[in-house]
Write an enzyme that holds these catalytic residues in place. Structure first.
Site, PDB file in Angstrom:
ATOM      1  N   ALA A 287      21.440  43.208  22.976  1.00 24.41           N
ATOM      2  CA  ALA A 287      20.459  43.239  24.054  1.00 24.41           C
ATOM      3  C   ALA A 287      19.032  43.393  23.531  1.00 24.41           C
ATOM      4  O   ALA A 287      18.073  43.025  24.208  1.00 24.41           O
ATOM      5  CB  ALA A 287      20.774  44.382  25.009  1.00 24.41           C
TER       6      ALA A 287
ATOM      7  N   GLY B  57      40.502  43.255  37.086  1.00 28.63           N
ATOM      8  CA  GLY B  57      40.779  44.450  36.291  1.00 28.63           C
ATOM      9  C   GLY B  57      39.504  45.094  35.793  1.00 28.63           C
ATOM     10  O   GLY B  57      38.442  44.460  35.717  1.00 28.63           O
TER      11      GLY B  57
ATOM     12  N   GLU C  22      27.972  37.302  37.584  1.00 29.47           N
ATOM     13  CA  GLU C  22      29.038  36.712  36.772  1.00 29.47           C
ATOM     14  C   GLU C  22      30.402  37.302  37.109  1.00 29.47           C
ATOM     15  O   GLU C  22      31.414  36.595  37.156  1.00 29.47           O
ATOM     16  CB  GLU C  22      28.738  36.919  35.286  1.00 29.47           C
ATOM     17  CG  GLU C  22      29.765  36.301  34.342  1.00 29.47           C
ATOM     18  CD  GLU C  22      29.765  34.775  34.387  1.00 29.47           C
ATOM     19  OE1 GLU C  22      30.798  34.207  34.812  1.00 29.47           O
ATOM     20  OE2 GLU C  22      28.745  34.175  34.017  1.00 29.47           O
TER      21      GLU C  22
ATOM     22  N   ARG D 226      30.985  58.038  47.059  1.00 27.47           N
ATOM     23  CA  ARG D 226      31.250  58.832  48.262  1.00 27.47           C
ATOM     24  C   ARG D 226      31.543  60.296  47.911  1.00 27.47           C
ATOM     25  O   ARG D 226      31.100  61.211  48.591  1.00 27.47           O
ATOM     26  CB  ARG D 226      32.440  58.237  49.017  1.00 27.47           C
ATOM     27  CG  ARG D 226      32.165  56.890  49.667  1.00 27.47           C
ATOM     28  CD  ARG D 226      33.233  56.586  50.701  1.00 27.47           C
ATOM     29  NE  ARG D 226      33.073  55.238  51.233  1.00 27.47           N
ATOM     30  CZ  ARG D 226      33.876  54.232  50.937  1.00 27.47           C
ATOM     31  NH1 ARG D 226      34.887  54.414  50.112  1.00 27.47           N
ATOM     32  NH2 ARG D 226      33.681  53.033  51.460  1.00 27.47           N
TER      33      ARG D 226
ATOM     34  N   ASP E 184      40.094  35.222  49.329  1.00 26.31           N
ATOM     35  CA  ASP E 184      39.473  35.639  48.067  1.00 26.31           C
ATOM     36  C   ASP E 184      39.132  34.427  47.205  1.00 26.31           C
ATOM     37  O   ASP E 184      38.022  34.324  46.667  1.00 26.31           O
ATOM     38  CB  ASP E 184      40.419  36.582  47.323  1.00 26.31           C
ATOM     39  CG  ASP E 184      39.910  36.965  45.944  1.00 26.31           C
ATOM     40  OD1 ASP E 184      39.091  37.883  45.848  1.00 26.31           O
ATOM     41  OD2 ASP E 184      40.349  36.334  44.962  1.00 26.31           O
TER      42      ASP E 184
ATOM     43  N   GLY F 115      28.938  52.937  42.992  1.00 23.24           N
ATOM     44  CA  GLY F 115      30.386  52.729  43.014  1.00 23.24           C
ATOM     45  C   GLY F 115      31.015  53.240  41.744  1.00 23.24           C
ATOM     46  O   GLY F 115      30.707  52.739  40.650  1.00 23.24           O
ATOM     47  N   LEU F 116      31.893  54.230  41.885  1.00 23.42           N
ATOM     48  CA  LEU F 116      32.549  54.824  40.709  1.00 23.42           C
ATOM     49  C   LEU F 116      34.059  54.667  40.808  1.00 23.42           C
ATOM     50  O   LEU F 116      34.827  55.565  40.481  1.00 23.42           O
ATOM     51  CB  LEU F 116      32.168  56.302  40.579  1.00 23.42           C
ATOM     52  CG  LEU F 116      30.697  56.566  40.240  1.00 23.42           C
ATOM     53  CD1 LEU F 116      30.387  58.051  40.313  1.00 23.42           C
ATOM     54  CD2 LEU F 116      30.364  56.010  38.852  1.00 23.42           C
TER      55      LEU F 116
ATOM     56  N   LYS G 200      35.234  32.706  45.956  1.00 20.31           N
ATOM     57  CA  LYS G 200      34.872  32.287  44.600  1.00 20.31           C
ATOM     58  C   LYS G 200      34.537  30.803  44.538  1.00 20.31           C
ATOM     59  O   LYS G 200      33.589  30.390  43.848  1.00 20.31           O
ATOM     60  CB  LYS G 200      36.013  32.615  43.641  1.00 20.31           C
ATOM     61  CG  LYS G 200      36.341  34.104  43.565  1.00 20.31           C
ATOM     62  CD  LYS G 200      37.627  34.348  42.797  1.00 20.31           C
ATOM     63  CE  LYS G 200      38.048  35.809  42.846  1.00 20.31           C
ATOM     64  NZ  LYS G 200      39.358  36.043  42.197  1.00 20.31           N
TER      65      LYS G 200
ATOM     66  N   VAL H 179      33.173  36.048  40.082  1.00 19.11           N
ATOM     67  CA  VAL H 179      34.112  34.930  39.998  1.00 19.11           C
ATOM     68  C   VAL H 179      34.903  35.020  38.702  1.00 19.11           C
ATOM     69  O   VAL H 179      34.337  35.044  37.615  1.00 19.11           O
ATOM     70  CB  VAL H 179      33.386  33.566  40.057  1.00 19.11           C
ATOM     71  CG1 VAL H 179      34.385  32.427  39.931  1.00 19.11           C
ATOM     72  CG2 VAL H 179      32.601  33.441  41.353  1.00 19.11           C
TER      73      VAL H 179
END
EC number: 1.1.1.3
Length: 442
Positions: A37, A314, A134, A49, A206, A14-15, A210, A137
């Site tokens: 990390a 966002g 994470e 796509r 929606d 997904g881009l 959640k 929600v």
């Protein structure tokens, strides 16, 4: 950072806004992220796509897969980010393939987790893979981590909050400008806070996705999206906003989940999950949440009330939550996705709300003729509903002489209000169905 440890290799499916947000965040904060990390985080392959579309990010260093499921099969991918969306279809196929291959899965897909979270958790347990969501929600708010880890020592009594920024924007604009629902929705669409088809948002679906996820984590339950009672905000009018203000409240779409003790000798707890517009007292923390903001309250038996608040959607907030999950996986911080091992999640009964007590705001739209008020109050009396206050206001002549009648009840069983409305069903005095908005208890 341990330079000898190989990078965490990532496949990104997904881009769109979220996927490209992840790429930008990793580029912008790479040194900080990798220091926290303990190893490098390296995107090795992507899928979308359209390969040729200009997305404003450099994809030249990544292998490209036209079939996103192929990411799960690549030898140079340790964890897959699913940012394609959709509760079923390719996203679910990718999730199952990734976990089945023993690779970590990070997703922002609330619909998929709400509908298929249990089966995905079972697949992850079988293969020993990590499942993290994470970002599913409340965007960038670390509420899942807060419940799963920060409040892990507590028995959670109740989880509730404002879980949809679109609805909150619409309601607070109605509140500040006096606009009616349709005008506030059109403005939200113009500004990009609402989709061209806003049904999932304004009908409460929606927020229900959640809430089902939060309830599973908070109460150690199997995810039960179908057990969420859902009411959206389409019936809330400017008059309701005004009446609420006069009574000392604001209106917010609130998702609430709480858990009863075992009932009827079954030995199982009963879970109540509801999404609906509520009257919120002005001194409550949720009353001050405005615009496209999310806020979640969790009440623990030792920690008390916890409030999580921030941007609920966002590119930036969602990418932040996804990368936080990646950092956990890079560190080896794995654990059950729903707090408890999947085999220990409880299949909870659905609680009967009828015996719950509370106060309600009830708005009637009625014909302007003698006897209507007496008819309504008689139904309330016969059903055992006690009226605390009542406001009656006429409407413009072009409305046909309709009258808005609003009342607030004293605290009492919910089934009594339902019985009163059943007594009034079909009455020629009512020109539309009554609107019942519960008053959020503190």
């Amino acid at each position: 950072m341990n330079g000898a440890q190989r990078p965490l290799r990532i496949g990104l499916a997904g881009l769109g806004t979220v996927g490209c947000g992840v790429i930008r965040l990793l580029d912008a904060n790479r040194a900080l992220i990798e220091a926290r990390a303990g190893r490098q985080l390296q995107i090795t392959a992507v899928s979308a796509r359209d390969r040729t579309r200009d997305r404003g990010v450099d994809l030249s260093a990544f292998a490209f897969e036209s079939d996103m499921t192929a990411l799960a099969e690549r030898d140079d991918v340790d964890v897959v980010i699913e940012a394609a969306g959709g509760s079923d279809g390719p996203a679910l196929e990718l999730a199952g393939a990734t976990l089945g291959a023993g690779k970590g899965l990070v997703t922002a897909n609330k619909a998929m987790v709400a509908h298929h979270g249990l089966e995905l958790a079972e697949r992850a347990a079988q293969s020993g893979a990590a499942l993290r969501f994470e970002a599913a929600v409340a965007g960038g708010i670390p509420v899942i981590k807060g419940l799963r880890e920060g409040a892990a020592a507590n028995s959670i009594d109740r989880i509730y909050g404002i879980l949809n920024g679109t609805c909150n924007y619409i309601l607070t604009r109605m509140e500040s400008t006096g606009a009616d629902f349709a005008d506030a929705l059109a403005e939200a669409q113009e500004l990009g806070f609402a989709e061209a088809d806003p049904s999932f948002d304004i009908e409460g679906v929606d927020a229900a996705h959640k809430l089902a996820i939060l309830a599973a984590i908070g109460f150690g339950a199997k995810v039960d999206f179908n057990g969420v009672a859902i009411s959206g905000i389409t019936q809330v009018s400017a008059a309701d906003i005004s009446q609420a203000k006069a009574l000392g409240f604001v209106i917010r779409l609130v998702g609430v989940a709480d858990c009863d003790d075992p009932q009827n000798g079954t030995g199982r707890s009963a879970l109540l999950q509801r999404v609906r517009p509520c009257l919120v007292p002005l001194d409550h923390p949720l009353a001050n949440v405005s615009g496209p903001t999310n806020a979640v309250v969790a009440e623990g038996n030792f920690v008390g009330r916890l409030l999580f608040q921030g941007a609920g959607a966002g590119a930036g907030p969602t990418a932040s939550a996804i990368v936080a999950d990646l950092i956990d996986l890079a560190r080896g911080d794995a654990g059950p996705p729903f707090s408890l091992p999947v085999a220990e999640l409880e299949a909870m009964d659905r609680a009967d709300p009828g015996g719950r007590t509370g106060r309600d705001y009830i708005r009637f739209t009625v014909t302007d003729r003698p006897g209507v008020l007496a008819e309504i109050t008689a139904a309330m009396r016969d059903a055992g509903v006690s009226i605390e206050s009542l406001i009656q206001r006429g409407r413009a002549k072009e409305s046909g002489g309709e009258v808005l009648l609003a009342m607030v009840t004293h605290e009492g069983p919910e089934r009594c209000v339902a019985e009163a409305l059943a007594l009034l069903e079909g009455s020629p005095s009512l020109t539309s169905a009554p609107l019942v908005l519960p008053i959020l208890r503190d």
